[in-house]
Scaffold this active site. Sequence first.
Site, PDB file in Angstrom:
ATOM      1  N   GLU A 162     -12.903   8.607 -10.428  1.00  0.00           N
ATOM      2  CA  GLU A 162     -12.632   7.538  -9.467  1.00  0.00           C
ATOM      3  C   GLU A 162     -13.458   6.294  -9.799  1.00  0.00           C
ATOM      4  O   GLU A 162     -12.992   5.160  -9.651  1.00  0.00           O
ATOM      5  CB  GLU A 162     -12.939   8.011  -8.040  1.00  0.00           C
ATOM      6  CG  GLU A 162     -12.029   9.110  -7.541  1.00  0.00           C
ATOM      7  CD  GLU A 162     -10.580   8.670  -7.474  1.00  0.00           C
ATOM      8  OE1 GLU A 162     -10.321   7.522  -7.059  1.00  0.00           O
ATOM      9  OE2 GLU A 162      -9.706   9.466  -7.851  1.00  0.00           O
ATOM     10  N   TRP A 197     -11.630   4.692 -12.552  1.00  0.00           N
ATOM     11  CA  TRP A 197     -10.447   3.968 -12.102  1.00  0.00           C
ATOM     12  C   TRP A 197     -10.851   2.586 -11.592  1.00  0.00           C
ATOM     13  O   TRP A 197     -10.158   1.591 -11.842  1.00  0.00           O
ATOM     14  CB  TRP A 197      -9.709   4.732 -11.004  1.00  0.00           C
ATOM     15  CG  TRP A 197      -8.618   3.910 -10.376  1.00  0.00           C
ATOM     16  CD1 TRP A 197      -8.667   3.244  -9.189  1.00  0.00           C
ATOM     17  CD2 TRP A 197      -7.325   3.616 -10.931  1.00  0.00           C
ATOM     18  NE1 TRP A 197      -7.488   2.564  -8.962  1.00  0.00           N
ATOM     19  CE2 TRP A 197      -6.653   2.772 -10.010  1.00  0.00           C
ATOM     20  CE3 TRP A 197      -6.666   3.993 -12.113  1.00  0.00           C
ATOM     21  CZ2 TRP A 197      -5.356   2.295 -10.246  1.00  0.00           C
ATOM     22  CZ3 TRP A 197      -5.377   3.514 -12.337  1.00  0.00           C
ATOM     23  CH2 TRP A 197      -4.744   2.684 -11.415  1.00  0.00           C
ATOM     24  N   TRP A 203      13.675  -7.208  -3.184  1.00  0.00           N
ATOM     25  CA  TRP A 203      12.974  -6.979  -1.930  1.00  0.00           C
ATOM     26  C   TRP A 203      13.828  -7.456  -0.756  1.00  0.00           C
ATOM     27  O   TRP A 203      14.648  -8.369  -0.886  1.00  0.00           O
ATOM     28  CB  TRP A 203      11.645  -7.738  -1.916  1.00  0.00           C
ATOM     29  CG  TRP A 203      10.693  -7.387  -3.018  1.00  0.00           C
ATOM     30  CD1 TRP A 203      10.342  -8.178  -4.068  1.00  0.00           C
ATOM     31  CD2 TRP A 203       9.989  -6.157  -3.184  1.00  0.00           C
ATOM     32  NE1 TRP A 203       9.450  -7.515  -4.884  1.00  0.00           N
ATOM     33  CE2 TRP A 203       9.217  -6.271  -4.371  1.00  0.00           C
ATOM     34  CE3 TRP A 203       9.937  -4.972  -2.460  1.00  0.00           C
ATOM     35  CZ2 TRP A 203       8.399  -5.250  -4.833  1.00  0.00           C
ATOM     36  CZ3 TRP A 203       9.112  -3.943  -2.926  1.00  0.00           C
ATOM     37  CH2 TRP A 203       8.360  -4.085  -4.097  1.00  0.00           C
ATOM     38  N   ASN A 213      -8.076   7.127   1.262  1.00  0.00           N
ATOM     39  CA  ASN A 213      -7.350   6.733   0.060  1.00  0.00           C
ATOM     40  C   ASN A 213      -5.986   7.409  -0.069  1.00  0.00           C
ATOM     41  O   ASN A 213      -5.010   6.779  -0.478  1.00  0.00           O
ATOM     42  CB  ASN A 213      -8.189   7.030  -1.186  1.00  0.00           C
ATOM     43  CG  ASN A 213      -7.555   6.455  -2.432  1.00  0.00           C
ATOM     44  OD1 ASN A 213      -7.339   5.251  -2.534  1.00  0.00           O
ATOM     45  ND2 ASN A 213      -7.228   7.316  -3.398  1.00  0.00           N
ATOM     46  N   TRP A 253       5.238  -5.877  -2.278  1.00  0.00           N
ATOM     47  CA  TRP A 253       3.909  -5.278  -2.334  1.00  0.00           C
ATOM     48  C   TRP A 253       2.826  -6.315  -2.059  1.00  0.00           C
ATOM     49  O   TRP A 253       1.754  -5.983  -1.534  1.00  0.00           O
ATOM     50  CB  TRP A 253       3.668  -4.592  -3.677  1.00  0.00           C
ATOM     51  CG  TRP A 253       3.648  -5.493  -4.880  1.00  0.00           C
ATOM     52  CD1 TRP A 253       4.687  -5.810  -5.705  1.00  0.00           C
ATOM     53  CD2 TRP A 253       2.512  -6.217  -5.396  1.00  0.00           C
ATOM     54  NE1 TRP A 253       4.281  -6.670  -6.691  1.00  0.00           N
ATOM     55  CE2 TRP A 253       2.959  -6.938  -6.542  1.00  0.00           C
ATOM     56  CE3 TRP A 253       1.179  -6.310  -5.021  1.00  0.00           C
ATOM     57  CZ2 TRP A 253       2.105  -7.750  -7.288  1.00  0.00           C
ATOM     58  CZ3 TRP A 253       0.319  -7.117  -5.764  1.00  0.00           C
ATOM     59  CH2 TRP A 253       0.784  -7.827  -6.887  1.00  0.00           C
ATOM     60  N   TRP A 267      -1.982  -1.406  -5.534  1.00  0.00           N
ATOM     61  CA  TRP A 267      -0.668  -1.758  -4.993  1.00  0.00           C
ATOM     62  C   TRP A 267       0.383  -1.803  -6.093  1.00  0.00           C
ATOM     63  O   TRP A 267       1.516  -1.346  -5.911  1.00  0.00           O
ATOM     64  CB  TRP A 267      -0.736  -3.085  -4.243  1.00  0.00           C
ATOM     65  CG  TRP A 267      -1.136  -2.896  -2.811  1.00  0.00           C
ATOM     66  CD1 TRP A 267      -2.397  -2.979  -2.283  1.00  0.00           C
ATOM     67  CD2 TRP A 267      -0.276  -2.541  -1.727  1.00  0.00           C
ATOM     68  NE1 TRP A 267      -2.370  -2.703  -0.940  1.00  0.00           N
ATOM     69  CE2 TRP A 267      -1.084  -2.430  -0.565  1.00  0.00           C
ATOM     70  CE3 TRP A 267       1.092  -2.315  -1.612  1.00  0.00           C
ATOM     71  CZ2 TRP A 267      -0.562  -2.103   0.692  1.00  0.00           C
ATOM     72  CZ3 TRP A 267       1.614  -1.983  -0.371  1.00  0.00           C
ATOM     73  CH2 TRP A 267       0.793  -1.874   0.766  1.00  0.00           C
TER      74      TRP A 267
END
Length: 481
Positions: free
Chosen positions: A276, A279, A307, A342, A360, A383
């Site tokens: 993590e 990341w 969209w 998360n 998004w 996202w």
Amino acid sequence: MTPPALIWFRHDLRLADHPALTAALAGGGRVLPVFVLDDGAAGQWRPGGAARWWLKGSLAALSADLAARGAPLLLARGRAETVLPALAAATGAAEVHAGRVTDPWARDQARRVHEALADAGRALHLHTTMLLREPHLVANGSGRPYAVYTPFAKAMLAAGEPGIPLPAPAAIPGAEPPAGGEALESLGLYPVPGEPDWAAEFGARWQPGEAGAAARLARFTAAAIGRYATGRNRPGIEGSSGLSPHLRWGEVSPRQVWHAARAAGGSADIETWLKEILWREFSHHLLWHRPDMPDQCLRAEFRDFPWRADAALLAAWQRGRTGYPIVDAGMRQLWRTGWMHNRVRMIAASVLVKHLLQPWQDGAAWFWETLVDADLASNSASWQWVAGCGTDASPYFRVFNPVLQGEKFDPDGAYVRRWVPELAKLPDAVLHRPWEAPAELLRAAGVTPGATYPRPLVDPAEGRARALAALATLRGARGAA
């Protein structure tokens, strides 16, 4: 006499493991600690409301820690390229030391500060204070930036363990600050005059500042880290670290959390936690090399995604009124605490962009405003991962089913019952799908679909089908995923 040095605090509001502070002290002269609130440089990426609440508390803690060591923090507001050269001139400082920040606006800001100082014969020195390794120093075998997480993480691990964290200085010889510094309250961080105290409950959960970060890290490594691999996916328990806002504001360094995890043992759970951290590093790597990431899809073909922007659907999602209990629980937790688990962030984001077909960027903007840990790199990269438009994204066909996700990761309903109390009396079997509950169970639980709790904005199967249909219109979407 040795001239003083300025230490410019940015996204590194701590004293321990602070290479910029260490370098400023190494010159042997006095040090003037400075924080500049430069909303003009940040523009649309100025900290959102929740982050400003945190920043105020963090600055108060840092100011107290610095004062206790002999060097009070000078607070200033304005353009950094004006404020810092003026302070350097007033104090006679020849050097300014600061941490490097990957946000595009912050890179431009540092460039302007460098140029302004250089024009006056002074220097800006940038140091690694918020990452394990600087993004421009990590490249693949062809010398190019990484676009996929797994090879990036392997490269980071192959480079060896991060350096040992630096200790906090016991004393800091403070330079005499010039007149004109701002009081913390005058920065206007929080509360905003005339606005309600919507963050009133934050203080019950969070302790901004280096001491709060150290306490949370100690609790996590003593208890939750040993079951992190499974616990991190259960929003109903304290299975995650809760360190994200402390890392975002630099109240603890990634080297500190890395070595604290290593010291806790060598289990698979710890390796999962370290991934993590990597990341987070990868997100900053992407932002450094793709500064358009906060606004633009990294995969060009997704810029034509059909969209269906709808203010009413977006508002229902923001307020926790989607009709999906796990999503609504997360959105309400976010509003009440400034943070969301998360796993639930992924589910909530997937529902917004895939089931509801909302851009998004609108979801990212809401998180930016409401998260105490709102970080431009992590928020944007995550996202884009969920939307499928990032360089290393969730497969196009992955559409999280919010019902199945709720049943899998909140099987006893502890999370939903806490944050969606109007459903608390429903049995586990129907808690995550109340619209399917028999009438007698609904009556017994005091639930009236469409009245006391909304029906789903879209049927899960229908939402998945139209998301896949929209994705199918994109040229090369399958190959991109």
